[in-house]
Motif scaffolding. Structure first.
Motif, PDB file in Angstrom:
ATOM      1  N   ASP A  30      18.138  44.756  31.516  1.00 39.39           N
ATOM      2  CA  ASP A  30      17.017  45.028  32.642  1.00 39.39           C
ATOM      3  C   ASP A  30      17.103  46.533  33.024  1.00 39.39           C
ATOM      4  O   ASP A  30      15.981  46.945  33.316  1.00 39.39           O
ATOM      5  N   LEU A  31      18.192  47.304  33.113  1.00 40.26           N
ATOM      6  CA  LEU A  31      17.982  48.571  33.519  1.00 40.26           C
ATOM      7  C   LEU A  31      17.718  49.435  32.377  1.00 40.26           C
ATOM      8  O   LEU A  31      16.908  50.626  33.109  1.00 40.26           O
ATOM      9  N   LEU A  32      18.033  49.488  31.278  1.00 39.59           N
ATOM     10  CA  LEU A  32      17.902  50.204  30.162  1.00 39.59           C
ATOM     11  C   LEU A  32      16.487  50.911  30.121  1.00 39.59           C
ATOM     12  O   LEU A  32      15.989  51.946  29.800  1.00 39.59           O
ATOM     13  N   PRO A  33      15.490  49.819  29.953  1.00 37.41           N
ATOM     14  CA  PRO A  33      13.909  50.270  29.806  1.00 37.41           C
ATOM     15  C   PRO A  33      13.409  50.954  30.858  1.00 37.41           C
ATOM     16  O   PRO A  33      12.687  51.952  30.708  1.00 37.41           O
ATOM     17  N   ARG A  34      13.895  50.604  32.212  1.00 33.57           N
ATOM     18  CA  ARG A  34      13.487  51.449  33.515  1.00 33.57           C
ATOM     19  C   ARG A  34      13.947  52.892  33.260  1.00 33.57           C
ATOM     20  O   ARG A  34      13.302  53.991  33.470  1.00 33.57           O
ATOM     21  N   LEU A  35      15.272  53.105  32.795  1.00 35.28           N
ATOM     22  CA  LEU A  35      16.000  54.309  32.733  1.00 35.28           C
ATOM     23  C   LEU A  35      15.158  55.181  31.450  1.00 35.28           C
ATOM     24  O   LEU A  35      15.052  56.410  31.782  1.00 35.28           O
ATOM     25  N   GLN A  36      14.926  54.682  30.553  1.00 31.35           N
ATOM     26  CA  GLN A  36      14.139  55.181  29.451  1.00 31.35           C
ATOM     27  C   GLN A  36      12.717  55.754  29.879  1.00 31.35           C
ATOM     28  O   GLN A  36      12.262  56.568  29.265  1.00 31.35           O
ATOM     29  N   ALA A  37      11.952  54.856  30.374  1.00 33.52           N
ATOM     30  CA  ALA A  37      10.770  55.262  31.002  1.00 33.52           C
ATOM     31  C   ALA A  37      10.855  56.173  32.119  1.00 33.52           C
ATOM     32  O   ALA A  37       9.938  57.250  31.890  1.00 33.52           O
ATOM     33  N   ARG A  38      11.617  56.335  32.862  1.00 34.62           N
ATOM     34  CA  ARG A  38      11.807  57.613  33.663  1.00 34.62           C
ATOM     35  C   ARG A  38      12.200  58.757  32.856  1.00 34.62           C
ATOM     36  O   ARG A  38      11.677  59.850  33.233  1.00 34.62           O
ATOM     37  N   ALA A  39      13.070  58.524  31.893  1.00 33.89           N
ATOM     38  CA  ALA A  39      13.506  59.787  31.155  1.00 33.89           C
ATOM     39  C   ALA A  39      12.083  60.313  30.550  1.00 33.89           C
ATOM     40  O   ALA A  39      11.893  61.492  30.233  1.00 33.89           O
ATOM     41  N   GLY A  40      11.149  59.318  29.971  1.00 34.49           N
ATOM     42  CA  GLY A  40      10.216  59.658  29.298  1.00 34.49           C
ATOM     43  C   GLY A  40       8.998  60.360  30.031  1.00 34.49           C
ATOM     44  O   GLY A  40       8.269  61.290  29.694  1.00 34.49           O
ATOM     45  N   LYS A  41       8.922  59.901  31.315  1.00 31.93           N
ATOM     46  CA  LYS A  41       8.096  60.690  32.353  1.00 31.93           C
ATOM     47  C   LYS A  41       8.448  61.818  32.617  1.00 31.93           C
ATOM     48  O   LYS A  41       7.851  63.124  32.715  1.00 31.93           O
ATOM     49  N   ARG A  42       9.649  62.369  32.741  1.00 27.59           N
ATOM     50  CA  ARG A  42      10.374  63.635  32.827  1.00 27.59           C
ATOM     51  C   ARG A  42      10.029  64.655  31.801  1.00 27.59           C
ATOM     52  O   ARG A  42       9.761  65.739  32.059  1.00 27.59           O
ATOM     53  N   SER A  43      10.209  63.852  30.478  1.00 27.65           N
ATOM     54  CA  SER A  43       9.880  64.689  29.398  1.00 27.65           C
ATOM     55  C   SER A  43       8.456  65.105  29.343  1.00 27.65           C
ATOM     56  O   SER A  43       8.202  66.332  28.676  1.00 27.65           O
ATOM     57  N   ALA A  44       7.562  64.141  29.624  1.00 26.18           N
ATOM     58  CA  ALA A  44       6.177  64.284  29.542  1.00 26.18           C
ATOM     59  C   ALA A  44       6.020  65.414  30.556  1.00 26.18           C
ATOM     60  O   ALA A  44       4.718  66.171  30.384  1.00 26.18           O
ATOM     61  N   ALA A  45       6.449  65.430  31.684  1.00 18.60           N
ATOM     62  CA  ALA A  45       6.299  66.480  32.912  1.00 18.60           C
ATOM     63  C   ALA A  45       6.523  67.559  32.451  1.00 18.60           C
ATOM     64  O   ALA A  45       6.230  68.730  33.113  1.00 18.60           O
ATOM     65  N   GLY A  46       7.396  67.887  31.285  1.00 22.74           N
ATOM     66  CA  GLY A  46       7.853  69.200  31.031  1.00 22.74           C
ATOM     67  C   GLY A  46       9.216  69.574  31.714  1.00 22.74           C
ATOM     68  O   GLY A  46       9.650  70.668  31.753  1.00 22.74           O
ATOM     69  N   GLU A  47       9.967  68.693  32.602  1.00 21.78           N
ATOM     70  CA  GLU A  47      11.134  69.147  32.963  1.00 21.78           C
ATOM     71  C   GLU A  47      12.075  69.243  32.051  1.00 21.78           C
ATOM     72  O   GLU A  47      12.318  68.492  30.833  1.00 21.78           O
ATOM     73  N   LYS A  48      12.946  70.283  32.198  1.00 16.41           N
ATOM     74  CA  LYS A  48      13.901  70.548  31.153  1.00 16.41           C
ATOM     75  C   LYS A  48      15.292  69.595  31.714  1.00 16.41           C
ATOM     76  O   LYS A  48      15.638  69.281  32.621  1.00 16.41           O
ATOM     77  N   LYS A  49      15.834  69.015  30.368  1.00 14.58           N
ATOM     78  CA  LYS A  49      17.123  68.185  30.530  1.00 14.58           C
ATOM     79  C   LYS A  49      18.250  69.191  30.502  1.00 14.58           C
ATOM     80  O   LYS A  49      18.569  70.043  29.604  1.00 14.58           O
ATOM     81  N   TRP A  50      18.971  68.700  31.632  1.00 14.43           N
ATOM     82  CA  TRP A  50      20.153  69.736  31.994  1.00 14.43           C
ATOM     83  C   TRP A  50      21.533  69.147  31.056  1.00 14.43           C
ATOM     84  O   TRP A  50      21.373  67.782  30.874  1.00 14.43           O
ATOM     85  N   ALA A  51      22.410  70.032  30.631  1.00 15.13           N
ATOM     86  CA  ALA A  51      23.272  69.516  29.958  1.00 15.13           C
ATOM     87  C   ALA A  51      24.247  68.492  30.659  1.00 15.13           C
ATOM     88  O   ALA A  51      24.890  67.499  29.932  1.00 15.13           O
ATOM     89  N   VAL A  52      24.352  68.380  32.053  1.00 15.82           N
ATOM     90  CA  VAL A  52      25.049  67.312  32.626  1.00 15.82           C
ATOM     91  C   VAL A  52      24.311  66.101  32.761  1.00 15.82           C
ATOM     92  O   VAL A  52      24.903  65.048  33.212  1.00 15.82           O
ATOM     93  N   ASN A  53      23.048  65.961  32.415  1.00  9.56           N
ATOM     94  CA  ASN A  53      22.169  64.423  32.602  1.00  9.56           C
ATOM     95  C   ASN A  53      22.802  63.799  31.499  1.00  9.56           C
ATOM     96  O   ASN A  53      22.888  64.092  30.300  1.00  9.56           O
ATOM     97  N   PRO A  92      19.849  57.791  28.763  1.00 11.01           N
ATOM     98  CA  PRO A  92      19.642  56.734  29.552  1.00 11.01           C
ATOM     99  C   PRO A  92      20.367  55.535  29.235  1.00 11.01           C
ATOM    100  O   PRO A  92      20.836  54.849  30.342  1.00 11.01           O
ATOM    101  N   ALA A  93      20.895  55.289  28.160  1.00 16.16           N
ATOM    102  CA  ALA A  93      22.067  54.386  27.965  1.00 16.16           C
ATOM    103  C   ALA A  93      23.294  54.518  28.613  1.00 16.16           C
ATOM    104  O   ALA A  93      23.843  53.614  29.133  1.00 16.16           O
ATOM    105  N   GLU A  94      23.914  55.899  28.568  1.00 14.60           N
ATOM    106  CA  GLU A  94      25.055  56.341  29.205  1.00 14.60           C
ATOM    107  C   GLU A  94      24.960  56.347  30.779  1.00 14.60           C
ATOM    108  O   GLU A  94      25.816  55.608  31.571  1.00 14.60           O
ATOM    109  N   LYS A  95      23.616  56.515  31.064  1.00 13.69           N
ATOM    110  CA  LYS A  95      23.369  56.191  32.660  1.00 13.69           C
ATOM    111  C   LYS A  95      23.562  54.710  33.109  1.00 13.69           C
ATOM    112  O   LYS A  95      24.195  54.459  34.131  1.00 13.69           O
TER     113      LYS A  95
END
Length: 105
Positions: A50-73, A76-79
């Motif tokens: 249930d949780l994984l698709p929501r976290l993947q969608a959130r990560a996809g939105k962030r990358s589409a918005a051009g936000e930089k992924k930090w090394a500490v992030n 989605p699966a690990e989160k």
């Protein structure tokens, strides 16, 4: 079955069936799994599914918005493992092991 080998052509399977019919097979070794533990493990997997698709969608939105992924992030699966681990009171590694054990079947 022993007299008519055409019933079960595979010799290994035939041998196991004959031993089973004679009552010579032994139960699996090790501890028996409690039904409550099996239910808990299935609940953890359902939370993960249930949780994984929501976290993947959130990560996809962030990358589409051009936000930089930090090394500490976390990925989605690990989160998901971390969130479920905190909720269930166990280490994320244990949650990962349970999920991979059940989903790998």
């Amino acid at each position: 079955m022993e007299a008519n080998v055409d019933l079960v052509p595979d010799p290994l399977l035939r041998e196991l069936l004959v031993e089973g019919l004679r009552g010579q097979l032994h139960a699996k070794r090790g501890r028996k799994r409690l039904p409550s533990r099996v239910a808990r493990d299935l609940y953890i997997v359902s939370l993960y599914d249930d949780l994984l698709p929501r976290l993947q969608a959130r990560a996809g939105k962030r990358s589409a918005a051009g936000e930089k992924k930090w090394a500490v992030n976390l990925a989605p699966a690990e989160k998901a493992y971390a969130v479920i681990g905190r909720y269930m009171g166990m280490a994320p590694e244990r949650v990962r092991n349970i999920v991979s054990q059940i989903k790998g079947r």
